[in-house]
Design a protein around this motif. Sequence first.
Motif, short mmCIF file in Angstrom:
data_model
loop_
_atom_site.label_atom_id
_atom_site.label_comp_id
_atom_site.label_asym_id
_atom_site.label_seq_id
_atom_site.Cartn_x
_atom_site.Cartn_y
_atom_site.Cartn_z
N ASN A 161 -88.45 30.87 -56.28
CA ASN A 161 -88.70 29.83 -57.27
C ASN A 161 -89.68 28.80 -56.70
O ASN A 161 -89.38 27.64 -56.56
CB ASN A 161 -87.37 29.17 -57.64
N ASN A 162 -90.87 29.29 -56.37
CA ASN A 162 -91.90 28.36 -55.89
C ASN A 162 -93.28 28.87 -56.32
O ASN A 162 -93.47 30.05 -56.58
CB ASN A 162 -91.79 28.15 -54.38
N TRP A 207 -79.78 29.30 -54.84
CA TRP A 207 -81.10 28.91 -54.33
C TRP A 207 -81.98 30.14 -54.29
O TRP A 207 -81.72 31.08 -53.56
CB TRP A 207 -80.99 28.32 -52.93
N ASN A 226 -84.59 18.10 -66.70
CA ASN A 226 -84.84 19.21 -65.78
C ASN A 226 -85.41 18.70 -64.46
O ASN A 226 -85.03 19.15 -63.38
CB ASN A 226 -85.82 20.22 -66.39
N GLU A 227 -86.35 17.75 -64.62
CA GLU A 227 -86.94 17.18 -63.40
C GLU A 227 -85.88 16.48 -62.56
O GLU A 227 -85.82 16.64 -61.34
CB GLU A 227 -88.00 16.14 -63.79
N GLY A 247 -80.90 18.10 -57.10
CA GLY A 247 -80.72 19.23 -56.18
C GLY A 247 -81.30 18.91 -54.82
O GLY A 247 -80.68 19.14 -53.78
N GLU A 248 -82.53 18.36 -54.87
CA GLU A 248 -83.21 18.00 -53.61
C GLU A 248 -82.39 16.97 -52.84
O GLU A 248 -82.19 17.07 -51.63
CB GLU A 248 -84.58 17.40 -53.90
N GLU A 269 -82.75 17.04 -62.61
CA GLU A 269 -81.85 18.05 -62.03
C GLU A 269 -82.44 18.57 -60.72
O GLU A 269 -81.74 18.71 -59.73
CB GLU A 269 -81.69 19.18 -63.03
N GLY A 270 -83.76 18.82 -60.79
CA GLY A 270 -84.44 19.28 -59.57
C GLY A 270 -84.33 18.26 -58.46
O GLY A 270 -84.06 18.58 -57.31
N LYS A 271 -84.57 16.98 -58.84
CA LYS A 271 -84.52 15.91 -57.84
C LYS A 271 -83.10 15.78 -57.27
O LYS A 271 -82.91 15.57 -56.07
CB LYS A 271 -84.93 14.56 -58.46
N SER A 313 -90.59 30.18 -63.90
CA SER A 313 -89.39 29.34 -63.87
C SER A 313 -89.73 27.86 -63.95
O SER A 313 -88.84 27.04 -64.11
CB SER A 313 -88.60 29.61 -62.59
N ASP A 314 -91.01 27.53 -63.85
CA ASP A 314 -91.41 26.12 -63.91
C ASP A 314 -92.87 26.05 -64.36
O ASP A 314 -93.74 26.70 -63.75
CB ASP A 314 -91.25 25.48 -62.52
#
Lengths: 1060, 79
Positions: A37-38, A33, A680-681, A687-688, A683-685, A282-283
Amino acid sequence: MIEPWVVLAAFCLYFGLLFWGALWVERRAANGWSPVNNPVVYSLALGVYCTAWTYYGSVGKAASSGVLFLPIYLGPTIGILLWWTVLRKLVRLKNIHRITSIADFISARYNKSQAVAAIAVVIAMVGLMPYIALQLKAIISTFLLITGQSSGGVVRSGAPGGLGPGSYVGPLVVALMIASTIMLGVRRLDPTERHDGMMAALAIESVVKLAAFLVVGIFVTYFMYDGFSDMWERVAASEQTNPVSGGIGPAPYAEWASYLAVSVWAILFLPRQFHVAVVENSDEKHILTAMWLLPLHMLLINVFVLPIAMGGLAGGFSRETADAFVLLIPLQYGKDWLALLVFIGGVSAAGGMIMVSSITLATMMTNHLLLPVVDSQPRLAILKRNLLRCRWAAVAGLILVGYWFEERIIRDEMLVNIGLISFTAVLQFAPPILGGLFWRKGNESGAILGLCGGFFVWCYTQLLPSFIRNGWLSPGLLKDGPFGWELLKPEALFGLAGLDPITHTVVWTMLFNVSLYVLGSLYFPQDEEEQSIAEQFVGVLASCGRHVYAPHHEGDAYIDLVARTEELRRLLCQYFPEGKAESLLDKCLEDAGVKGARRISILQLVELQGEVEKFLAGSIGAPAAYKAVHQSVKLTSRESRDLAEVYAEVLADLKVTPSELKQKIDYYQERELLLVHQANELEGKVGELEREVAERRRVQAALRESEGRFRGLVEAMNEGLAVEDANGVIIYVNDRLCDMWGCPRDEIIGRSVTEFVDEAQRQTLEGWMCGKRSLETAMYEVVWTGRSGNIISTLVSTVPLLDTEGKPTGGSFSVITDISQLKTHMREKANLVSMFAHDMRSSLTGIHGLGLRLLTKSSSMDEQKKEEYLRIINKEASKLESLVDDFLEFSRLETGRLKLSFRAVSLDRELLELFEFYQPRALQKGLRLEIQIGETLPIIEADVNRLRRVFTNLLDNALKFSKEEGVVRIVVEETATDLVVKIVDEGIGIDPEDIPFIFDIFHRTRGSEKREGYGIGLATVKAIVEGHGGRVRVDSELGRGSTFSVYLPKVKPGSSCVLE
Amino acid sequence: MKKLKSLFRQTEFHALIFCIALGLLNWPFLGALRSRRLEVVALCLFLFWLVLIILLLLISRCIEEDDRGCSGESRKDKT
């Protein structure tokens, strides 16, 4: 002024904190984490655009040229309007090609050309050196200024010809910058070239410099002046403090426009900006936040530039020292803390720039200058294994050269002017990058010609005049041109005079650069591979990035994978340590789907080569990786033929022309890109969601623990508890209620509470249930019928169940307290009071009647009769006295007013007296009274009179309930702690059901047929004994007799006893 | 409002604003400020800057909203 050691300590502490923060971020990132990355961190890190040039130089520019400092920040704000197209393309291409720098990007677009990359590196190095020098100059000058070793303005780090007081400052700053840059940015070789720690440090530095600048701005505006209005009025009244009469200044348009044009692209094409905006991205979505947050940051940092400039001039400082106004003003007003804050802000502004610029330049130098040389010279092959150390050396070399530049070249130049020299240098990247992104025909030849032409003109019009002004070349060159050709005068090229040096350079470099780029691209043809790359770069937002076409036709697997793997391993070992190379190779084999195979097809080999090339490109740049892979893994003639055949076969199978095939590939590549994007999206979701699930699990565990605690509490309650739903159905009961109703839990759950009561009670319950939607708590008595038919009187306290919003759900929970005993107790109390009243009335009636007779007829009554009447009256009065004594005792017990007066006694005398006293009564009833007592009893603290009442009560009961010819014994024993007096009889005994309540007040045993007395005696016994700190117990067997044991502590704790 | 959001998302609109902003900050428009006092010039430029930032904020929000909408639709399609 501040002591040098204080400033130095603050400087070191600040960098120490930055390094600690960066390490923390990197550790977090390594654990999966990354706090950076924001989008906010990304946007703040982009604030590295505002360097010492902004921090100090803008004020200097404002003091000399009014608002002419603004286009440097307005230009980027306008340029950012195009970021969603331009920067997004750059980021997407970076991800596809693993781009590591701006030179790498230009090279990747133009056929992975080493020449293009090398030219770009040289331009960046030469162009940025003044900029790095500028930052060092700012740190060193301000250090000397704040420590009182300089009076302001352009200051030197050492006195000419000797070691001045600040001579150690320059080397110290250089050493610190080299160390921090290596630690934050080049600690290891990273194939992605992303540095989370460095990004965190840049974001922190952006906040610090903005805060420091705002504080000093507020100080000037609101403490020196009384707000903006007051400031403008006072400035208008003083011509000297007005930086520029008439607003923008003389002939500003060309200068203004060139500043604007240069800065539009500088925000993106300065190597450090490219690195932060593109390489560290990164995004893609982070760009959207940066599009407004970065301009806002720039606006805020410029709001107070004019006030500070005017404050400095009003404070009596000269325009030549305007670069240092930010620091001079706090020092003038004796605000040392503010000066130190400003210094730290300046260090942030300069340090961030030095750090990122030297990292990017070092990466470019090693990848595009050093590695091609190493490749061509086998003797230098050892350097490939020491790439990281080469980068460290490059970083150190760049900062040292920057320091040399600061000491020898830039000297008296104003900060803004130095910065603009670099801006015009990196402007040369704009045509090949923008052309590469939007013009398919742009090619390698055009890029080389454009870059060389533009750079040459820049050197001639910008760098050469600096050298001449420093006395390195003849001033005649500037004045008359080379060989006396005025047309070639560096600052008035081809007779274009009257322009400021920046505009002059911008006009000529762009003219040459763009023209040569377009002409070269049109004149020299593109080869097929270059066309394919151009297509991909131009259409990257619409199509996928993968440029290696990989059809699913496998072909024969005849290539020995072991041999090929060995070749690739040798290649990777040239650049990485053996362990790292091995793990990278494993990853490539896995990604290519050939791990574990012995033989592979030609297409699998191409796929494997592509994977290795991508990894390598991340460390040494795309051109070097391409060249290295294709040199190391050569295809045999059969393999080349087969590859060609496979492609031909694919074309034939598809029955399409090559252009149609290209279109189809584009279509599928686009689909793949979309899928990758979606993946990728997702994957992000995911993760969330995983984080959310973990949080929920934690909350559930806490809830379970809490529920367990409450359940334990509920089960341990002496009261019954029932929970009903909205329909009045019981959904939960505790063990106590099950015991109370005599039903197992299963038989209660699911039924209505009304099923456990009789008809009358049911109406009460239903009546309450109808109104239970209200928020009120109800309390009422209910009589339940247990399973065995037993009647249980209870007090029910019912509370409505509420939902999360506090509204009644219709359900309720009820706490049910068994008051059967209390009821019985109350009833018995009422009966006893009635009996007491009756007994008193009988005695009083007797006394009253006999008294009256004696009064009225005493004369006619003989003496014997009178005596008899008086004896009866005396007996009834004694009876009344006894009754009143009992009730006084009861009253004392009820109200807790039973007082004991202790003294040290030995009970042997008291017990023997009692024995003597009761002996005649026992004999009269035909009983035998015995006593067993030791010779000497221990001394205890006791209220003898009360204890006498205890033993009297017990002996009265023993004699009363003993059978004829029975034995009553007084037994005195001793334990370690207590003296035990037992009254043992052989009477009727006590019903076991009575034993638990035998000492309760008003309790009378059922075995007692006559049920004499009021049930006060034993309750008094218990109260008195417990008042002595002792206890009383009863052992009894029905029909066999009872034993009452009184335990009295030998010595009352804490008292010293003396026998009276 | 929907049309306005759609306009804000288009690349051509961004390019148009880019050109207009560049034009407004150059001659002849900048010449109109030449005779004004410094504070007036500075105020005008900062206000213009602020308007540009607000525009950028709106553009980024519209694109972000569209991006979220697309992701939502694609998920719906899958289900």
